[in-house]
Enzyme design. Structure first.
Site, PDB file in Angstrom:
ATOM      1  N   CYS B 168      10.330  24.710 -30.674  1.00 31.06           N
ATOM      2  CA  CYS B 168       9.310  24.648 -29.447  1.00 31.06           C
ATOM      3  C   CYS B 168       8.680  23.301 -29.340  1.00 31.06           C
ATOM      4  CB  CYS B 168       8.368  25.919 -29.456  1.00 31.06           C
ATOM      5  SG  CYS B 168       7.499  26.026 -31.001  1.00 31.06           S
ATOM      6  N   HIS B 495       2.784  27.613 -32.990  1.00 32.46           N
ATOM      7  CA  HIS B 495       3.555  27.395 -31.882  1.00 32.46           C
ATOM      8  C   HIS B 495       3.044  26.736 -30.799  1.00 32.46           C
ATOM      9  CE1 HIS B 495       6.445  29.138 -28.960  1.00 32.46           C
ATOM     10  NE2 HIS B 495       5.505  29.594 -28.152  1.00 32.46           N
TER      11      HIS B 495
END
Lengths: 103, 541
Positions: B168, B495
């Site tokens: 990510c 994240h």
């Protein structure tokens, strides 16, 4: 009434003299270039291009004339010039005149 | 619109050539000499009504000037049978018989040359010219008649990216890069010519170009950037592996590889101060000026380093940096006032890690201990003059002695795209933590107060400042936010997501393969880790 007429004539003369000086020194061209740049930057040119396209489409490509376009687009174009651009140009002209008068 | 003029123009050219046009043009339309300008100022008016305004035409067959608005040029054309005239405001040729403006290739070339020469004499740089398709391009357009209109609601340019296993961090950077307007324009206009002749398959710039093609293909299914990832891994080994990496590190590594590959197989790395003019340098490279002023003789020593991003410290002043400082502070206290020791202590404290470019590491006299809560606070702190204390004396080249000095960082050259890195991750010996304090950032940013030209210098550099600010455009340092990369979670398990701005005011949230609409409010209230700003002057509508 006579005063107003006289004023008008004087204004016209003044405008002519200023214009002459602007052309002679090349300042007019520089101002034009500045104006061109500012109008491109703020999206004015693109806006007008879009308007012209619309006018051509509505009148039809076969029937459109330059005079039609000029007549329709001139007031729109004048109205769409942003105030800050006008201010900047005016300021430049004022500066130029100040320089000229001190010479 | 053909460039062959009309039959009337053709016969005129056959009779007189292009001389009449050339003469009129050089005296009244694009003057290159002061003498020409004088003639223009005096003689540019309608011979019938003496009107001096716009749209006065000059007859191409005789010496007559007539205005258009009052039809004086038309009357002249009718009575004298001189069909052709030139509009002195624009240099366009009018044919009375055809009733319209006509365009001739030869005359256009003359006009263009004249304009360029005139502009040069006045010191005007005429860079902008509207794009005209060449023969090849016209053919291409004819052979491919399908047109895709980009409407207000179009999602062109948006595409999800599949997460290949903790990638990510990469996806967010790719989203930010693909939504960098000027970079997008570069790739979509096919401007990359690959220099990696030895192994073109290894060129990251080509792969980047392919990424843009994929994003603008209109395909809605998420894209799998496996080749791009592979290329970055092979060129930046320290990023290889399936662990979560730092998005900022990836950005710098990616820019470095792109920069190297722009120059070909033997491209020099970013750290070499070679002057490269690749697209990465043109877009991302700014200049960071460091001025060290000797307190004794006021001599200023200036260096300018190229930078791709500005890393900003968060947290309180001097205490926010490495534990080494805490350990070293004892040394500092004992060294104060002892002229024999300064350089022994010096290196540990004044050793600036150039990668982070932070001025706050090690200077014990940082005046304020406040925690910045906005990007502007961070930038103010970044560009504030720092007093290098007694413990960090620098050898002055002018008075050849170790003196206390003041150091200040400012932006010498503002890049087209400015990337701000909020240093949220603390990697001190023994502990890692994340600073999650909210730092506000604006949608529009003016960098003028942080530029070198705005530097408030009590050491008499006023001449330089005045000269610089006179030539600099006031709107040249205004930026607009277009991408924000956020990190959520802790330093161990986190994240990355990002917000990107596609059309004006239209924000989207990118979370790997999921793209959702977002509001500006949402973006501005997000934590913010990497902030991407684009110069306003190059982007409108």
């Amino acid at each position: 009434m006579a005063d107003l007429q006289e004023r008008k004539i004087k204004d016209a003369q003044m405008r002519a003299t200023i214009n002459q000086k602007l052309v002679e020194t090349g300042e007019r061209e520089r101002l034009k270039e500045l104006l061109r740049t500012r109008l491109i930057e703020c999206g004015w040119r693109d806006q007008l291009k879009a308007q012209c396209k619309e006018i051509v489409q509505s009148k039809g490509l076969e029937h459109i004339t330059v005079d039609d376009l000029v007549a329709e687009i001139t007031p729109k174009g004048r109205a769409l010039v942003p105030d800050n651009v006008k201010k900047e140009l005016l300021q430049r002209i004022r500066t130029f005149l100040a320089q000229q008068s001190s010479m | 619109m053909s460039l062959h003029g009309c039959e009337h123009l053709t016969s005129l050219k056959a009779a007189y050539g292009i001389q009449p046009f050339y003469i009129i043009h050089s005296y009244f339309i694009a003057c290159s000499s002061i003498e020409a300008r004088r003639v223009k100022a005096k003689s540019c008016f309608c011979h019938t009504c003496r009107y001096r305004g716009l749209r006065v035409h000059a007859c191409l067959s005789c010496v007559y000037f007539g205005c258009y608005n009052e039809q004086h040029i038309h009357n002249h054309a009718k009575t004298k049978k001189h069909n052709l005239s030139v509009d002195l405001s624009y240099g366009t040729v009018y044919c009375y018989a055809c009733g319209t403006f006509v365009y001739d290739e030869e005359l256009e070339n003359v006009a263009r040359k004249q304009q360029r020469a005139a502009a040069a004499t006045l010191g005007i740089k005429r860079d902008f010219a509207p794009w005209e398709p060449g023969q090849d391009e016209i053919e291409l357009l004819r052979r491919n008649p399908k047109r895709r209109k980009v409407s207000e609601n179009s999602h062109i340019g948006l595409r999800g990216l599949i997460n290949l296993g903790n990638t990510c961090f990469m996806n967010c950077i790719l989203q930010s890069l693909t939504h960098t307007p000027i970079l997008r324009d570069y790739f979509l206009s096919d401007q990359h010519h690959c220099h990696m002749t030895a192994n073109p398959q290894q060129c990251l710039v080509c792969e980047m170009g392919r990424l843009f093609q994929e994003f603008y293909s209109g395909v809605r299914t998420p894209y799998i950037p496996y080749k791009l990832l592979h290329l970055v891994w092979t060129n930046a080994r320290h990023l290889a592996g399936y662990e979560q990496q730092d998005a900022h590190e990836f950005l710098i590594a990616a820019l470095d590889v792109l920069h190297r590959h722009c120059q070909g197989t033997n491209g020099l790395s970013y750290s070499s101060s070679h002057h490269c003019n690749c697209i990465i340098d043109q877009i991302f490279t700014g200049g960071l000026q460091s001025d060290v002023t000797c307190k004794q003789c006021n001599n200023v020593s200036t260096t300018i380093d190229p930078i791709w991003d500005i890393s900003l410290d968060l947290g309180p002043g001097p205490g926010s940096t490495t534990a080494a400082i805490a350990a070293g502070s004892n040394l500092v206290l004992s060294a104060v006032g002892d002229p024999a020791l300064p350089m022994a202590v010096g290196p540990a404290l004044v050793d600036l890690p150039t990668a982070s470019l932070s001025p706050a590491s090690g200077f014990t006299n940082s005046p304020s201990n406040y925690e910045p809560t906005s990007l502007l606070d961070c930038l103010k702190r970044f560009t504030r003059p720092e007093h290098l204390g007694n413990s960090a004396k620098i050898k002055c080249s002018n008075c050849s002695s170790y003196q206390e000095s003041t150091k200040q960082l400012t932006m010498k050259k503002s890049p087209i795209v400015a990337c701000f890195h909020l240093k949220r991750f603390e990697h001190s010996t023994g502990y890692h933590k994340k600073i999650s304090t909210y730092v506000s950032f604006p949608e529009e940013l003016d960098m003028t107060p942080f530029m070198s030209s705005s530097r408030n210098n009590s050491n008499g550099y006023t001449n330089q400042i005045v000269r610089e600010s006179a030539t600099g455009l006031s709107c040249d340092n205004k930026y607009s936010l277009f991408a924000v990369v956020n990190h959520s979670g802790t330093i161990e398990s986190g994240h990355y997501t990002c917000y990107i701005r596609s059309h004006k005011e239209q924000w989207f949230k990118c979370e790997d393969h999921v793209i959702t609409r977002a509001t500006a409010g949402e973006v501005l209230s997000s934590e913010g880790y990497l902030l991407f700003y684009h110069k306003q002057l190059l982007e409108y509508a």
